[in-house]
Design a protein around this motif. Sequence first.
Motif, PDB file in Angstrom:
ATOM      1  N   UNK A  78      34.667  20.989  34.380  1.00 59.21           N
ATOM      2  CA  UNK A  78      33.753  21.796  35.083  1.00 59.21           C
ATOM      3  C   UNK A  78      32.232  21.734  34.615  1.00 59.21           C
ATOM      4  N   UNK A  79      32.162  21.642  33.148  1.00 63.48           N
ATOM      5  CA  UNK A  79      30.981  21.837  32.676  1.00 63.48           C
ATOM      6  C   UNK A  79      30.250  20.295  33.022  1.00 63.48           C
ATOM      7  N   UNK A  80      30.811  19.165  32.704  1.00 54.98           N
ATOM      8  CA  UNK A  80      30.424  17.842  33.188  1.00 54.98           C
ATOM      9  C   UNK A  80      30.009  17.626  34.729  1.00 54.98           C
ATOM     10  N   UNK A  81      30.895  18.395  35.631  1.00 50.28           N
ATOM     11  CA  UNK A  81      30.209  18.612  36.914  1.00 50.28           C
ATOM     12  C   UNK A  81      29.106  19.339  37.147  1.00 50.28           C
ATOM     13  N   UNK A  82      28.978  20.467  36.578  1.00 48.07           N
ATOM     14  CA  UNK A  82      27.638  21.250  36.945  1.00 48.07           C
ATOM     15  C   UNK A  82      26.621  20.654  36.381  1.00 48.07           C
ATOM     16  N   UNK A  83      26.809  19.911  35.066  1.00 50.51           N
ATOM     17  CA  UNK A  83      25.692  19.009  34.643  1.00 50.51           C
ATOM     18  C   UNK A  83      25.173  17.979  35.341  1.00 50.51           C
ATOM     19  N   UNK A  89      23.376  19.251  38.590  1.00 48.17           N
ATOM     20  CA  UNK A  89      21.974  19.889  38.496  1.00 48.17           C
ATOM     21  C   UNK A  89      21.097  18.712  37.951  1.00 48.17           C
ATOM     22  N   UNK A  90      21.215  17.592  37.250  1.00 45.47           N
ATOM     23  CA  UNK A  90      20.648  16.456  37.098  1.00 45.47           C
ATOM     24  C   UNK A  90      20.067  15.891  38.431  1.00 45.47           C
ATOM     25  N   UNK A 116      12.373  16.788  42.368  1.00 46.62           N
ATOM     26  CA  UNK A 116      11.350  16.192  41.740  1.00 46.62           C
ATOM     27  C   UNK A 116      10.694  15.530  43.241  1.00 46.62           C
ATOM     28  N   UNK A 117      11.373  14.706  43.981  1.00 43.66           N
ATOM     29  CA  UNK A 117      11.329  13.890  44.881  1.00 43.66           C
ATOM     30  C   UNK A 117      10.426  14.662  45.887  1.00 43.66           C
ATOM     31  N   UNK A 118      10.921  15.936  46.072  1.00 35.46           N
ATOM     32  CA  UNK A 118      10.534  16.853  47.242  1.00 35.46           C
ATOM     33  C   UNK A 118       9.051  17.027  46.926  1.00 35.46           C
ATOM     34  N   UNK A 119       8.744  17.586  45.588  1.00 37.95           N
ATOM     35  CA  UNK A 119       7.685  18.036  45.053  1.00 37.95           C
ATOM     36  C   UNK A 119       6.527  16.856  44.733  1.00 37.95           C
ATOM     37  N   UNK A 120       6.852  15.683  45.206  1.00 41.00           N
ATOM     38  CA  UNK A 120       5.799  14.488  45.338  1.00 41.00           C
ATOM     39  C   UNK A 120       5.052  14.677  46.355  1.00 41.00           C
ATOM     40  N   UNK A 121       5.405  15.507  47.469  1.00 42.73           N
ATOM     41  CA  UNK A 121       4.637  15.607  48.577  1.00 42.73           C
ATOM     42  C   UNK A 121       3.359  16.334  48.453  1.00 42.73           C
ATOM     43  N   UNK A 122       2.390  16.488  49.333  1.00 45.37           N
ATOM     44  CA  UNK A 122       1.329  17.428  49.086  1.00 45.37           C
ATOM     45  C   UNK A 122       1.572  18.779  49.650  1.00 45.37           C
ATOM     46  N   UNK A 172      39.235  19.701  41.163  1.00 46.44           N
ATOM     47  CA  UNK A 172      38.470  18.394  40.788  1.00 46.44           C
ATOM     48  C   UNK A 172      37.763  17.797  42.322  1.00 46.44           C
ATOM     49  N   UNK A 173      38.576  17.839  43.342  1.00 48.90           N
ATOM     50  CA  UNK A 173      38.052  17.298  44.485  1.00 48.90           C
ATOM     51  C   UNK A 173      36.840  18.015  44.971  1.00 48.90           C
ATOM     52  N   UNK A 174      36.823  19.420  44.742  1.00 50.56           N
ATOM     53  CA  UNK A 174      35.573  20.123  45.245  1.00 50.56           C
ATOM     54  C   UNK A 174      34.462  19.791  44.316  1.00 50.56           C
ATOM     55  N   UNK A 175      34.692  19.781  42.893  1.00 50.69           N
ATOM     56  CA  UNK A 175      33.668  19.400  41.963  1.00 50.69           C
ATOM     57  C   UNK A 175      33.433  17.914  41.999  1.00 50.69           C
ATOM     58  N   UNK A 176      33.957  16.886  42.637  1.00 44.56           N
ATOM     59  CA  UNK A 176      33.551  15.769  43.005  1.00 44.56           C
ATOM     60  C   UNK A 176      32.806  15.481  44.220  1.00 44.56           C
ATOM     61  N   UNK A 177      33.318  16.349  45.220  1.00 42.87           N
ATOM     62  CA  UNK A 177      32.473  16.510  46.304  1.00 42.87           C
ATOM     63  C   UNK A 177      30.904  17.178  46.211  1.00 42.87           C
ATOM     64  N   UNK A 178      31.040  18.169  45.201  1.00 37.48           N
ATOM     65  CA  UNK A 178      29.715  18.809  44.776  1.00 37.48           C
ATOM     66  C   UNK A 178      28.589  17.531  44.388  1.00 37.48           C
ATOM     67  N   UNK A 179      29.347  16.807  43.475  1.00 40.43           N
ATOM     68  CA  UNK A 179      28.356  15.692  43.011  1.00 40.43           C
ATOM     69  C   UNK A 179      28.252  14.578  44.003  1.00 40.43           C
ATOM     70  N   UNK A 180      29.031  14.576  45.053  1.00 41.78           N
ATOM     71  CA  UNK A 180      28.832  13.868  46.109  1.00 41.78           C
ATOM     72  C   UNK A 180      27.603  14.012  47.044  1.00 41.78           C
ATOM     73  N   UNK A 181      27.423  15.452  47.129  1.00 41.03           N
ATOM     74  CA  UNK A 181      26.402  15.970  47.940  1.00 41.03           C
ATOM     75  C   UNK A 181      25.031  15.167  47.812  1.00 41.03           C
TER      76      UNK A 181
END
Length: 433
Positions: A11-16, A19-20, A27-33, A219-228
């Motif tokens: 759970x901790x690894x998935x959330x980290x 978030x990363x 960060x990419x979105x804030x590259x805009x004006x 685990x499927x839900x946590x993996x899907x979260x990181x696939x988003x």
Amino acid sequence: MIAQAIFIIILGAAIYLFAKNAGKIRRNILLGKDADRSDQPALRWKVMAKVALGQTKMVKRPVAAVMHFFIYVGFIIINLEVLEIMIDGIFGSHRIFSHPLGGLYNLLIGGFEVLALLVLTACVVFLCRRNVVRLKRFSGIEMTEWPKSDANYILIIEILLMTAFLTMNAADYKLQLLHFGHYVTAGSFPVSSVIAPLLPNGSGALVMLERGCWWFHIIGILAFLNYLPYSKHFHILLAFPNVYYSNLNEKGKFTNMASVTNEVKAMLDSSFVPENTGEPARFGVKDVTDLTWKNLMEAYTCTECGRCTSVCPANITGKLLSPRKIMMDTRDRLTEVGNNIDKHGKDHDDGKALLDNYITREELWACTTCNACVDACPVNINPLEIITEMRRYVVMEESQAPASLNNMFGNVENNGAPWKYSQADRLNWAQND
């Protein structure tokens, strides 16, 4: 305790990791004006409630609207069940909400099961629409192997998750009937009780099946979260803020550049003293960093549904333009710029740009600026704004407008009108022979 420790680490690894990766997108979105979208908050909340929450723009295609509604509601409500699974995983409990919620718990679990069945059905229908019926709007030059596979992966993952959830409940239901171990009577199982007879009868096999499906589901839900962050499905997180920050001006209204406006005012009024707004870095848009943060957010919000392209008159008549491709190209280029920053630093120049390397001039000038794409988008994405800003760059920075437009510009400059006739000859057509 070992199972709890393993779950907490996963759970901790998935959330980290999520978030990363989500931080990189931010960060990419804030590259805009900068763009000020803080006005009229009451109206913005109203638009968000109507379009994002109420899904009012989806109903133009009733079948898709109903199926998407099942998935949408199921995704939101079944997350309550996911919360219970996470708490059980951390503390080693089992159906921890059953005691405090009492009879309401039975209603909730029964509702979750019905929703899970509806979600599963909707995903099967969507898979058939894409791969059997092959609806035209799911094809196009921009719909290469990855976008098609991405859509299928999402649907297959959701089918597997819902199947695991129902199988887990079916095994749990049979273990409750056997009064085995900690499987106390809790919950109502209107769907899984139907499939329970298909499962083995031995308590050991049932426990293994229930635990296996429990781990697969979470685990499927946590993996899907990181696939988003790598998928078009990231719109489930960005749709609400994207609609909230919608452009509330009239559709198709052009923005004025302060520096140009000041020059015109100074020409018309010699006493006019312009404010010091600073020189613009560039007229219009050549690359993604010339767009506003809202344009870039829209690129990540696009779900590639193709509704914009399916109503685009240019695309319908065989022109190269596809509004969906405009958004996908913007996202792909922005991702490339972000990756360059990660590898080489913020000032790295790869010699590429959104214009020409991703979006061709033929696409830009095929647009009729009719706003059909803007009106069709279920989450208020505005491809037209990107198109018109890139046109502005071509005209004002490069002076490379099509010949027909250059003729019109010359007529406006010389005659005060788009036509080639002088002002003195404008009414000649009305004179008698």
